[in-house]
Design a protein around this motif. Structure first.
Motif, PDB file in Angstrom:
ATOM      1  N   ASP A   1       0.809  -1.219   0.000  1.00 19.24           N
ATOM      2  CA  ASP A   1       0.000   0.000   0.000  1.00 19.24           C
ATOM      3  C   ASP A   1       0.840   1.265   0.000  1.00 19.24           C
ATOM      4  OD1 ASP A   1      -2.639  -1.353   0.467  1.00 19.24           O
ATOM      5  OD2 ASP A   1      -1.626  -1.958   2.315  1.00 19.24           O
ATOM      6  N   ALA A   2       2.040   1.196   0.567  1.00 19.81           N
ATOM      7  CA  ALA A   2       2.805   2.414   0.786  1.00 19.81           C
ATOM      8  C   ALA A   2       4.285   2.092   0.906  1.00 19.81           C
ATOM      9  CB  ALA A   2       2.313   3.104   2.064  1.00 19.81           C
ATOM     10  N   ILE A   3       5.092   3.150   0.846  1.00 23.54           N
ATOM     11  CA  ILE A   3       6.540   2.997   0.924  1.00 23.54           C
ATOM     12  C   ILE A   3       7.122   4.012   1.896  1.00 23.54           C
ATOM     13  CG2 ILE A   3       7.061   4.606  -0.979  1.00 23.54           C
ATOM     14  CD1 ILE A   3       9.189   2.492  -1.885  1.00 23.54           C
ATOM     15  N   VAL A   4       8.168   3.612   2.612  1.00 22.89           N
ATOM     16  CA  VAL A   4       8.903   4.483   3.526  1.00 22.89           C
ATOM     17  C   VAL A   4      10.331   4.567   3.015  1.00 22.89           C
ATOM     18  CG1 VAL A   4       9.693   4.842   5.894  1.00 22.89           C
ATOM     19  CG2 VAL A   4       7.443   3.812   5.467  1.00 22.89           C
ATOM     20  N   ILE A   5      10.785   5.780   2.679  1.00 17.22           N
ATOM     21  CA  ILE A   5      12.092   5.969   2.053  1.00 17.22           C
ATOM     22  C   ILE A   5      13.030   6.663   3.027  1.00 17.22           C
ATOM     23  CG2 ILE A   5      13.340   7.035   0.128  1.00 17.22           C
ATOM     24  CD1 ILE A   5      10.643   6.864  -1.440  1.00 17.22           C
ATOM     25  N   GLY A   6      14.101   5.960   3.406  1.00 20.33           N
ATOM     26  CA  GLY A   6      15.061   6.520   4.352  1.00 20.33           C
ATOM     27  C   GLY A   6      16.484   6.385   3.870  1.00 20.33           C
ATOM     28  N   ALA A   7      16.687   6.351   2.551  1.00 18.75           N
ATOM     29  CA  ALA A   7      18.023   6.220   1.980  1.00 18.75           C
ATOM     30  C   ALA A   7      18.692   7.592   1.891  1.00 18.75           C
ATOM     31  CB  ALA A   7      17.915   5.573   0.598  1.00 18.75           C
ATOM     32  N   SER A   8      19.889   7.641   1.319  1.00 18.84           N
ATOM     33  CA  SER A   8      20.598   8.913   1.136  1.00 18.84           C
ATOM     34  C   SER A   8      19.851   9.800   0.143  1.00 18.84           C
ATOM     35  CB  SER A   8      22.029   8.652   0.664  1.00 18.84           C
ATOM     36  OG  SER A   8      22.036   7.798  -0.469  1.00 18.84           O
ATOM     37  N   ASP A   9      20.126  11.111   0.211  1.00 15.76           N
ATOM     38  CA  ASP A   9      19.351  12.097  -0.545  1.00 15.76           C
ATOM     39  C   ASP A   9      19.259  11.794  -2.036  1.00 15.76           C
ATOM     40  OD1 ASP A   9      19.298  13.335   1.897  1.00 15.76           O
ATOM     41  OD2 ASP A   9      20.377  15.136   1.278  1.00 15.76           O
ATOM     42  N   HIS A  10      20.355  11.328  -2.637  1.00 14.61           N
ATOM     43  CA  HIS A  10      20.345  11.157  -4.095  1.00 14.61           C
ATOM     44  C   HIS A  10      19.456  10.007  -4.538  1.00 14.61           C
ATOM     45  CE1 HIS A  10      23.330   8.115  -3.077  1.00 14.61           C
ATOM     46  NE2 HIS A  10      23.508   7.769  -4.332  1.00 14.61           N
ATOM     47  N   HIS A  11      18.993   9.187  -3.585  1.00 21.52           N
ATOM     48  CA  HIS A  11      18.065   8.104  -3.918  1.00 21.52           C
ATOM     49  C   HIS A  11      16.600   8.481  -3.659  1.00 21.52           C
ATOM     50  CE1 HIS A  11      20.662   4.791  -5.064  1.00 21.52           C
ATOM     51  NE2 HIS A  11      21.478   5.051  -4.050  1.00 21.52           N
ATOM     52  N   HIS A  12      16.342   9.601  -3.012  1.00 22.95           N
ATOM     53  CA  HIS A  12      14.959   9.934  -2.654  1.00 22.95           C
ATOM     54  C   HIS A  12      14.043   9.997  -3.872  1.00 22.95           C
ATOM     55  CE1 HIS A  12      15.941  11.921   1.510  1.00 22.95           C
ATOM     56  NE2 HIS A  12      16.332  10.664   1.422  1.00 22.95           N
ATOM     57  N   ALA A  13      14.416  10.812  -4.847  1.00 23.56           N
ATOM     58  CA  ALA A  13      13.520  11.001  -5.996  1.00 23.56           C
ATOM     59  C   ALA A  13      13.371   9.744  -6.848  1.00 23.56           C
ATOM     60  CB  ALA A  13      13.996  12.178  -6.848  1.00 23.56           C
ATOM     61  N   PRO A  14      14.456   9.047  -7.207  1.00 27.50           N
ATOM     62  CA  PRO A  14      14.259   7.830  -8.006  1.00 27.50           C
ATOM     63  C   PRO A  14      13.340   6.814  -7.337  1.00 27.50           C
ATOM     64  CG  PRO A  14      16.555   8.489  -8.076  1.00 27.50           C
ATOM     65  CD  PRO A  14      15.889   9.363  -7.052  1.00 27.50           C
ATOM     66  N   ALA A  15      13.463   6.665  -6.014  1.00 26.76           N
ATOM     67  CA  ALA A  15      12.598   5.722  -5.313  1.00 26.76           C
ATOM     68  C   ALA A  15      11.174   6.257  -5.204  1.00 26.76           C
ATOM     69  CB  ALA A  15      13.157   5.426  -3.926  1.00 26.76           C
ATOM     70  N   ALA A  16      11.039   7.533  -4.832  1.00 23.14           N
ATOM     71  CA  ALA A  16       9.716   8.097  -4.604  1.00 23.14           C
ATOM     72  C   ALA A  16       8.893   8.185  -5.881  1.00 23.14           C
ATOM     73  CB  ALA A  16       9.838   9.475  -3.963  1.00 23.14           C
ATOM     74  N   ILE A  17       9.490   8.655  -6.955  1.00 22.41           N
ATOM     75  CA  ILE A  17       8.751   8.771  -8.217  1.00 22.41           C
ATOM     76  C   ILE A  17       8.280   7.404  -8.689  1.00 22.41           C
ATOM     77  CG2 ILE A  17       9.051   9.211 -10.683  1.00 22.41           C
ATOM     78  CD1 ILE A  17       8.529  11.741  -9.252  1.00 22.41           C
ATOM     79  N   ARG A  18       9.146   6.413  -8.617  1.00 17.95           N
ATOM     80  CA  ARG A  18       8.768   5.059  -9.060  1.00 17.95           C
ATOM     81  C   ARG A  18       7.609   4.536  -8.220  1.00 17.95           C
ATOM     82  NH1 ARG A  18      12.650   2.407 -11.991  1.00 17.95           N
ATOM     83  NH2 ARG A  18      12.128   0.299 -12.700  1.00 17.95           N
ATOM     84  N   ALA A  19       7.674   4.795  -6.907  1.00 15.13           N
ATOM     85  CA  ALA A  19       6.621   4.311  -6.017  1.00 15.13           C
ATOM     86  C   ALA A  19       5.310   5.060  -6.243  1.00 15.13           C
ATOM     87  CB  ALA A  19       7.069   4.459  -4.568  1.00 15.13           C
ATOM     88  N   ILE A  20       5.396   6.377  -6.344  1.00 10.08           N
ATOM     89  CA  ILE A  20       4.182   7.186  -6.543  1.00 10.08           C
ATOM     90  C   ILE A  20       3.503   6.829  -7.853  1.00 10.08           C
ATOM     91  CG2 ILE A  20       3.367   9.532  -6.982  1.00 10.08           C
ATOM     92  CD1 ILE A  20       5.548  10.463  -4.958  1.00 10.08           C
ATOM     93  N   GLU A  21       4.285   6.677  -8.918  1.00 13.16           N
ATOM     94  CA  GLU A  21       3.698   6.325 -10.212  1.00 13.16           C
ATOM     95  C   GLU A  21       3.074   4.937 -10.179  1.00 13.16           C
ATOM     96  OE1 GLU A  21       3.117   8.268 -12.544  1.00 13.16           O
ATOM     97  OE2 GLU A  21       4.452   9.970 -12.189  1.00 13.16           O
ATOM     98  N   SER A  22       3.508   4.113  -9.217  1.00 17.39           N
ATOM     99  CA  SER A  22       2.899   2.789  -9.036  1.00 17.39           C
ATOM    100  C   SER A  22       1.686   2.847  -8.110  1.00 17.39           C
ATOM    101  CB  SER A  22       3.937   1.809  -8.465  1.00 17.39           C
ATOM    102  OG  SER A  22       4.999   1.611  -9.360  1.00 17.39           O
ATOM    103  N   GLY A  23       1.335   4.055  -7.659  1.00 20.59           N
ATOM    104  CA  GLY A  23       0.162   4.227  -6.819  1.00 20.59           C
ATOM    105  C   GLY A  23       0.391   4.020  -5.339  1.00 20.59           C
ATOM    106  N   LEU A  24       1.650   3.979  -4.901  1.00 16.77           N
ATOM    107  CA  LEU A  24       1.934   3.769  -3.487  1.00 16.77           C
ATOM    108  C   LEU A  24       1.944   5.100  -2.728  1.00 16.77           C
ATOM    109  CD1 LEU A  24       4.891   1.221  -3.750  1.00 16.77           C
ATOM    110  CD2 LEU A  24       2.523   0.712  -3.134  1.00 16.77           C
ATOM    111  N   HIS A  25       1.349   5.111  -1.561  1.00 15.39           N
ATOM    112  CA  HIS A  25       1.484   6.243  -0.659  1.00 15.39           C
ATOM    113  C   HIS A  25       2.953   6.354  -0.267  1.00 15.39           C
ATOM    114  CE1 HIS A  25      -2.846   6.138  -0.515  1.00 15.39           C
ATOM    115  NE2 HIS A  25      -2.859   4.958   0.098  1.00 15.39           N
ATOM    116  N   CYS A  26       3.406   7.555   0.075  1.00 14.32           N
ATOM    117  CA  CYS A  26       4.850   7.743   0.216  1.00 14.32           C
ATOM    118  C   CYS A  26       5.227   8.584   1.427  1.00 14.32           C
ATOM    119  CB  CYS A  26       5.390   8.397  -1.061  1.00 14.32           C
ATOM    120  SG  CYS A  26       7.183   8.577  -1.100  1.00 14.32           S
ATOM    121  N   TYR A  27       6.082   8.025   2.275  1.00 16.80           N
ATOM    122  CA  TYR A  27       6.751   8.762   3.345  1.00 16.80           C
ATOM    123  C   TYR A  27       8.212   8.829   2.944  1.00 16.80           C
ATOM    124  CZ  TYR A  27       8.408  10.072   8.029  1.00 16.80           C
ATOM    125  OH  TYR A  27       8.975  10.724   9.085  1.00 16.80           O
ATOM    126  N   CYS A  28       8.771  10.048   2.867  1.00 15.32           N
ATOM    127  CA  CYS A  28      10.151  10.211   2.428  1.00 15.32           C
ATOM    128  C   CYS A  28      10.897  11.144   3.364  1.00 15.32           C
ATOM    129  CB  CYS A  28      10.191  10.762   1.002  1.00 15.32           C
ATOM    130  SG  CYS A  28      11.854  10.871   0.297  1.00 15.32           S
TER     131      CYS A  28
END
Length: 437
Positions: free
Chosen positions: A108-135
């Motif tokens: 249903d959702a994703i929690v992103i706690g990686a280094s800054d340069h990974h935030h957008a690649p992970a978040a965009i992929r998750a959001i476009e897949s319809g996942l709620h996002c905590y970053c």
């Protein structure tokens, strides 16, 4: 700070449905009746994917551990094994792209706690897949990424929250109420400072063996390839390097600038000027001063916000001794200095009998809890990406001005610097193939 006056201790194919409804939704806000009905009920646990499992990421996992952790991802096998021992039913991955692609329909959702340069690649992929996002903060590594994530979350209608955890504290709420009440008059200037320093150093000239538990290529991810250097990047020193982080401003700006953004309803600055040591092509500065100019709005007049960090952090402002980190609001009728847990109105004699307004901002149920609830029933979060995106853009524009070497004029509507074309190279960046945003 002397004698503070007040102190505070601190299923249904959801993706198709969200896409169809996107035109009428607000990221992190009210989705509408259909979206609320299709979300998981309050009694059901969210199925969560977690990007990063140690350090800050581990702290986030602790806050959501009462939900169902179905996927864990980390480039460091030692970290991943430790987390998996705690959540043995979760599927483990080294590459979050594979995790999102494989498990988006089972989460249903994703929690992103990686280094800054990974935030957008992970978040965009998750959001476009319809996942709620905590970053985690800063929301992204570049200004352009912040705008793209904000717009994607709004379009997909997912519940979002940026990891500015202190926003949920009672003290911040009381400060916002007092500033909005007009107790210190019209705020014309805000000083924000942090005596922390992430910066300095030279690019390592030799390569060290990669630890066997670390997938260095995946850690590099969207950045340009470089050799591993022990103690220079993983697990924490990456914040010093432009390729992976944004220095002290990127690390702490979203926490401390959050307070004036909230209290004064700030959005995008028009002009930004930065001062510090000569910019280094690889590493962030050990001290920085940034002056942001905001045009008048219905919530404030023309406003200057000044940021200081590292060896630029002041010990005194306008004749007042200040703590190591904090915010000073300067108004036409007085001043207020605030930290995470307390505030003080100045001058002390003028406000000796001050009585704060009755609380009007409800207490938070918890920063992570807000987001979990929003994922289930569509209630708003206080740091959704519609709010955190502009905050992140503003923070990162300070480094754009610094690296440019002069004052920049910002056209927020068109996402570009108008007075220096060279500055726009720092608004976005180039990605390694397969990691594009």
């Amino acid at each position: 700070m002397t004698k503070p006056i007040h102190s505070m201790t601190s299923p249904i194919d959801r993706r198709d449905m969200l896409s169809a409804m996107a035109g009428g939704m607000i990221a992190g806000g009210v989705w509408g009746q259909v979206a609320a009905e299709e979300s998981r009920s309050a009694g059901q646990r969210l199925r969560l994917l977690c990007v990063g499992t140690a350090n800050r990421a581990a702290a986030n996992i602790r806050e959501v551990r009462d939900q169902e952790i179905v996927g864990l991802c980390d480039v460091d096998q030692n970290y991943l094994d430790k987390a998996h021992a705690e959540f043995p039913n979760a599927v483990t991955f080294r590459d979050y792209r594979e995790m999102i692609d494989a498990m988006a329909d089972q989460a249903d959702a994703i929690v992103i706690g990686a280094s800054d340069h990974h935030h957008a690649p992970a978040a965009i992929r998750a959001i476009e897949s319809g996942l709620h996002c905590y970053c985690e903060k800063p929301l992204t590594h570049t200004v352009a990424e912040a705008r793209k994530i904000t717009e994607a979350a709004r379009r997909k209608g997912v519940a979002t929250q940026m990891g500015t955890q202190i926003h949920a504290g009672a003290n911040y709420r009381r400060v916002v109420e007092i500033i909005r009440s007009g107790a210190i008059g019209d705020v014309t200037q805000v000083h924000v400072w942090v005596n922390k320093a992430w910066g300095g150093g030279e690019l390592p000239s030799t390569a060290d063996p990669v630890p066997p538990q670390l997938d260095w290529d995946l850690w590099i991810g969207p950045a340009a390839k470089r050799p591993y250097a022990k103690g220079q990047y993983h697990p924490a020193q990456w914040r010093r390097w432009w390729e992976f982080g944004q220095g002290t401003l990127g690390d702490m700006g979203c926490h401390y600038m959050d307070l004036p953004f909230w209290a004064l309803g700030l959005k995008y600055p028009e002009n930004i000027q930065a001062e510090g040591e000569p910019p280094h092509p690889e590493t962030c500065p050990l001290g920085l001063t940034v002056k942001y100019q905001f045009a008048a709005s219905d919530q404030h007049g023309p406003l200057e916000l000044i940021w200081y960090d590292g060896n630029h952090a002041p010990k005194e402002i306008d004749g007042h001794a200040v703590p190591g980190s904090g915010v000073l609001f300067v108004g036409t009728e007085g001043k207020m200095v605030a930290t995470y847990g307390q505030y003080q109105l100045l001058p002390e004699d003028k406000f000796a009998d001050f009585q704060p307004p009755e609380p009007s901002i409800p207490d938070s149920i918890g920063h992570h809890a807000e987001w979990i609830k929003a994922c289930k029933d569509g209630t708003p979060t206080t740091c959704n990406f519609d709010y955190s995106g502009p905050l992140t853009e503003t923070v990162l524009l300070g480094n754009v001005a610094y690296r440019t070497g002069g004052a920049i004029q910002w056209d927020a509507a068109n996402l570009k610097v108008t007075n220096d074309s060279q500055a726009n190279q720092y608004i976005s960046k180039t990605y390694r193939s397969g990691w594009e945003v």
